[in-house]
Design a protein around this motif. Structure first.
Motif, short mmCIF file in Angstrom:
data_model
loop_
_atom_site.label_atom_id
_atom_site.label_comp_id
_atom_site.label_asym_id
_atom_site.label_seq_id
_atom_site.Cartn_x
_atom_site.Cartn_y
_atom_site.Cartn_z
N VAL A 253 -18.43 35.72 -6.92
CA VAL A 253 -17.20 35.73 -7.72
C VAL A 253 -17.54 35.72 -9.21
O VAL A 253 -18.18 34.79 -9.71
CB VAL A 253 -16.31 34.52 -7.38
N VAL A 254 -17.10 36.75 -9.94
CA VAL A 254 -17.30 36.81 -11.39
C VAL A 254 -16.02 36.52 -12.15
O VAL A 254 -16.05 36.30 -13.37
CB VAL A 254 -17.87 38.17 -11.83
N GLY A 255 -14.86 36.50 -11.45
CA GLY A 255 -13.61 36.24 -12.14
C GLY A 255 -12.46 36.02 -11.18
O GLY A 255 -12.56 36.27 -9.98
N ILE A 256 -11.33 35.53 -11.74
CA ILE A 256 -10.10 35.31 -10.98
C ILE A 256 -9.02 36.17 -11.61
O ILE A 256 -8.68 36.00 -12.79
CB ILE A 256 -9.68 33.82 -10.97
N ASN A 257 -8.46 37.10 -10.84
CA ASN A 257 -7.46 38.03 -11.34
C ASN A 257 -6.21 37.28 -11.80
O ASN A 257 -5.69 36.43 -11.07
CB ASN A 257 -7.08 39.05 -10.26
N THR A 258 -5.72 37.63 -12.99
CA THR A 258 -4.62 36.86 -13.56
C THR A 258 -3.49 37.70 -14.13
O THR A 258 -2.32 37.41 -13.93
CB THR A 258 -5.15 35.93 -14.67
N ALA A 259 -3.81 38.76 -14.87
CA ALA A 259 -2.76 39.50 -15.59
C ALA A 259 -3.19 40.94 -15.79
O ALA A 259 -4.37 41.29 -15.63
CB ALA A 259 -2.49 38.85 -16.94
#
Length: 502
Positions: A253-259
């Motif tokens: 995991v490199v990021g958490i989708n947000t916008a």
């Protein structure tokens, strides 16, 4: 009429947040370019440009990605007491009928209190441990009364909210039953611009969906919060993807989708993900304590512009300018002054105010840090023991009403008056009583009601003090003068050019 593109969160459901949308994108088979064509400045050519398929990675990580379904109660009453529901008149505050219509708004025609509306929303999340901890977005669960998780095999499991952090839009939830859930790992390193990424989530409530793209940019500030440091990705991120993971090609995991940035709610290839290096510490705090404790210096800071750097004798615009240390704060106790520029934390260079805020917050309370501070033309080290970031305080400013004793700096488009002569402006400084919106001062950000506290490092009490500081600086060959300016409860520096000085 053309719609202006907006930043939208990726929540799907009957809530006030507009959700994202787009289509599924499959990876393409790309041929490898000749080695000599790929060599830039002596760099060796990559062995491949793109993977032939993401299928193996997707098979491995998809079982850890879940759909998060949220039930929330929405009040039928308007939050604005000046406007009622459809068909009701607008009643000014203080009107004798205001209370009557407000009560009427709260109740049905039969005198019964209106029932609250139950809304549903849907986002995504992912397991980070076998015992059922799940990461998602704060905006997915912040108003939840009930939370359910739907796993890849269709099983629905109730969950509880462990903790949320609004400043980073992160949340941690935990399923109430079961164990040995499939989970994924955080990536140990940050992705580079141009690296492939894979977004997995539950867009539009369709079920598990995969899209792919690259990291388009890093360190994006989209105005979502004080610690914005988003990855920008072009993997389509859609409605219902909020809280879903972005993976590298190793399945980490490199990021958490947000916008996303979108004119319509659908993907246009500009998505934003909270990077792992931000999320890991926040999620660990939520897991350990249910909340996030951040380090606190207690200063108002601003960017170092070219004009400010020239006025202070700095070689570049790196660092964060201290507009004002808060009384009794760790910074004030350590001797940091207005006009100081913080250029490094523990010998780690600081590019600007956002980076300084993130570094200090991430260190946590009670940590001893060494700040490199540029003060009166010299760099020095200041040791500070950080405090705990207090709860947010909302500043409220009442615009002063100009009266007498005004003086014009017409070449700057300014009308100034002593603060003591303006009701509500205090007893120190000089107030901007009027300003030409097309003038030099307005272009630098000054506005009516601002209080100039200092000019060229000296306190001012009358308009002539400001004009004298500008004239003296021009005579001495300085290109600009630093004005220390207070707007409401906030203090900042404005560099005003000496070109127009008399």
């Amino acid at each position: 009429m053309t719609k202006r593109p907006t930043i939208r969160t990726a929540l799907l459901g009957a809530v006030a947040v507009t959700a994202l949308g787009a289509a599924v994108s499959a990876p393409s088979l790309l041929s490898t370019a000749p080695a000599q064509a790929a060599q830039i400045a002596g760099q060796p050519a990559p062995s491949t440009i793109a993977p032939g398929s993401f299928a193996d990675v997707v098979d491995r990580v998809s079982p850890a990605v879940v759909s998060v379904k949220v039930k929330m109660v929405e009040s039928n009453a308007s939050d604005d007491e000046e406007s009622g529901p459809q068909g009701m008149p607008n009643i000014p505050k203080g009107d004798p009928l205001e209370r009557f219509f407000h009560q009427f708004q709260q109740r049905g025609m039969g005198g019964q209190k209106a029932k609250p509306h139950v809304g549903m929303a849907q986002g995504s999340g992912f397991f980070i441990s076998a015992d059922g901890y799940i990461v998602t977005n704060n905006h997915v669960v912040e108003n939840a009364t009930d939370v359910e998780v739907v796993t890849q095999d269709g099983k629905t499991v109730p969950a509880t909210v462990v903790g949320t952090d609004k400043k980073t839009d992160l949340a941690l939830i935990k399923v109430k039953s079961g164990a040995n859930y499939p989970f994924v790992q955080w990536a140990p390193a940050v992705p580079r611009v141009g690296d492939w990424v894979i977004a997995v989530g539950n867009p539009f409530g369709l079920g598990g969906t995969v899209t792919a793209g690259i990291v388009s940019a890093r360190g994006r500030d989209i105005g979502a919060g004080p610690y914005d440091d988003f990855l920008q990705i072009d993997a389509p991120v859609n409605r219902g993807n909020s809280g879903g993971p972005t993976f590298n090609v190793e399945g980490q995991v490199v990021g958490i989708n947000t916008a996303i940035f979108s004119p319509s709610g659908g993907s246009v290839g500009i998505g934003f993900a909270i990077p792992t290096e931000v999320a890991k510490g926040v999620i660990q705090d939520l897991r350990d304590k249910g909340s996030v404790a951040r380090g606190w210096l207690g200063i108002q800071i601003q960017p170092v512009t070219a004009d400010i750097a020239d006025s202070l004798g700095l070689k570049d615009t790196k660092g964060a300018l201290v507009a004002e240390p808060q009384k009794g704060s760790p910074a004030a106790d350590a001797g940091i002054k207005s006009g100081d520029v913080i250029t490094a934390v523990n010998n780690d260079a600081v590019d600007g105010p956002k980076e300084l805020s993130r570094k200090i917050a991430g260190l946590g309370p009670d940590k001893k840090v060494a700040l490199t501070v540029y003060h009166d033309g010299n760099s020095k080290q200041v040791d500070v023991t950080l405090g705990t970031l207090p709860n947010d305080q909302q500043a409220k400013a009442d615009a002063p009403k100009p009266q007498d004793e005004k003086a014009q700096l017409s070449s700057y488009g300014l009308t100034l008056a002593p603060a003591a002569s303006i009701a509500g402006a205090g007893s120190s400084g000089v107030v901007v009583a009027d300003i030409d919106p097309d003038g030099t001062a307005a272009q630098k950000g000054l506005q009516t009601g601002d209080v100039i506290l200092e000019a060229a490092g000296k306190s001012v009490s009358k308009p002539s003090d400001v004009s004298a500081a500008l004239a003296d600086a021009k005579k001495d060959g300085h290109k600009a003068v630093l004005l220390r300016v207070k707007t409401g409860d906030n203090v900042r520096y404005v560099a005003l050019s000496t070109t127009n000085a008399g």
